[in-house]
Design a protein around this motif. Structure first.
Motif, mmCIF file in Angstrom:
data_model
loop_
_atom_site.group_PDB
_atom_site.id
_atom_site.type_symbol
_atom_site.label_atom_id
_atom_site.label_comp_id
_atom_site.label_asym_id
_atom_site.label_seq_id
_atom_site.Cartn_x
_atom_site.Cartn_y
_atom_site.Cartn_z
ATOM 1 N N GLY A 1 -82.633 23.525 82.339
ATOM 2 C CA GLY A 1 -81.459 24.314 82.697
ATOM 3 C C GLY A 1 -80.905 23.947 84.061
ATOM 4 O O GLY A 1 -81.656 23.786 85.030
ATOM 5 N N HIS B 1 -74.567 25.752 85.653
ATOM 6 C CA HIS B 1 -74.039 26.426 84.467
ATOM 7 C C HIS B 1 -73.966 27.946 84.668
ATOM 8 O O HIS B 1 -73.389 28.647 83.835
ATOM 9 C CB HIS B 1 -74.871 26.099 83.240
ATOM 10 C CG HIS B 1 -74.670 24.698 82.736
ATOM 11 N ND1 HIS B 1 -73.424 24.187 82.469
ATOM 12 C CD2 HIS B 1 -75.560 23.707 82.445
ATOM 13 C CE1 HIS B 1 -73.541 22.932 82.037
ATOM 14 N NE2 HIS B 1 -74.821 22.624 82.016
ATOM 15 N N GLN C 1 -80.503 25.514 77.836
ATOM 16 C CA GLN C 1 -79.895 25.714 79.137
ATOM 17 C C GLN C 1 -79.926 27.203 79.525
ATOM 18 O O GLN C 1 -80.978 27.811 79.483
ATOM 19 C CB GLN C 1 -78.456 25.158 79.107
ATOM 20 C CG GLN C 1 -78.389 23.636 79.085
ATOM 21 C CD GLN C 1 -78.685 23.021 80.434
ATOM 22 O OE1 GLN C 1 -78.501 23.632 81.480
ATOM 23 N NE2 GLN C 1 -79.149 21.778 80.418
ATOM 24 N N GLY D 1 -75.013 25.919 78.142
ATOM 25 C CA GLY D 1 -74.572 24.685 78.770
ATOM 26 C C GLY D 1 -73.214 24.200 78.327
ATOM 27 O O GLY D 1 -72.781 23.121 78.753
#
Length: 235
Positions: free
Chosen positions: A48, A52, A69, A189
């Protein structure tokens, strides 16, 4: 298979408990499905990327060891954690993910909603215009440059971890949520990916009912023989 309702809303203690259960289980340990409704939290997968998370708005961001993510957990969302021995099931990770997605598709079908997969993007999606998916909407190859999420909203996010053939983490189904926190991240993501819940789709149900249905369908797909666990109608 045991089905347990987790009453602790905080994410971190549940995460720790999953890891402890998985580390201590033996080949004789019964599989379990845990059902939880977490307080607001963003969780990051092993790969991750913090960028984001566009603006956390004081929601905690928790690093985890699952795949994927960033995603959001909050009230009105059913989170199911299948704690499964894949060796005993006789399946590998790809089939495991497919079965979880199949269970979610079956829950949506119970409510008259058509769920679908998107190639290389685990989770379940629905058409925002309400129409039924066509063959062009299948999880097969997309034309070069096509947006695989065009016209779709994500209703269930999936992130798993497998260690020594034993699974933890799982799937989150949006039932009736404040969806604003999803706009403060790139969900899973993907910048601009729309996120929806059953309430947005006009389905009036309770957390308890959705949780019971998800547990039922998860238990079903993990007790069927390997050649019947993923019905063709859900592909």
């Amino acid at each position: 298979m045991q089905i347990k309702r987790i009453t602790t809303p905080e994410y971190t203690p549940v995460y720790a408990a999953m890891r402890e259960f998985t580390a201590q289980r033996t080949p004789a340990t019964e599989d379990e499905i845990w059902l939880a409704e977490h307080g607001p939290a963003y969780t990051l997968g092993l790969a991750g990327r913090r960028e984001h998370v566009l603006n956390a708005h004081d929601i905690p961001v928790i690093a985890t060891d699952r795949g994927g993510q960033v995603t959001y957990h909050g009230p009105g969302q059913v989170v199911a954690y299948p704690l499964i021995d894949l060796r005993r099931q006789g399946i590998y990770v790809k089939e495991y993910v497919h079965r979880i997605e199949t269970a979610v598709i079956c829950v949506l079908a119970d409510y008259g909603v058509i769920g679908q997969r998107v190639a290389n993007a685990p989770g379940i999606y629905v058409r925002l215009d309400g129409r039924a998916p066509s063959l062009a909407d299948s999880a097969g190859p997309q034309p070069a440059g096509a947006d695989p999420f065009a016209g779709l909203g994500k209703i269930a996010a999936l992130g798993v971890k497998v260690t020594n053939h034993r699974t933890y983490h799982g799937v989150a189904l949006n039932v009736a949520m404040d969806l604003a926190p999803f706009t403060w991240i790139n969900p899973c993501g993907y910048a601009g990916l729309a996120t929806v819940d059953l309430a947005t789709l006009g389905v009036q149900t309770t957390w308890d009912d959705a949780a019971a249905r998800l547990a039922h369908h998860l238990a079903r797909v993990f007790t069927l023989p390997a050649d019947t666990a993923s019905p063709a109608s859900s592909s």
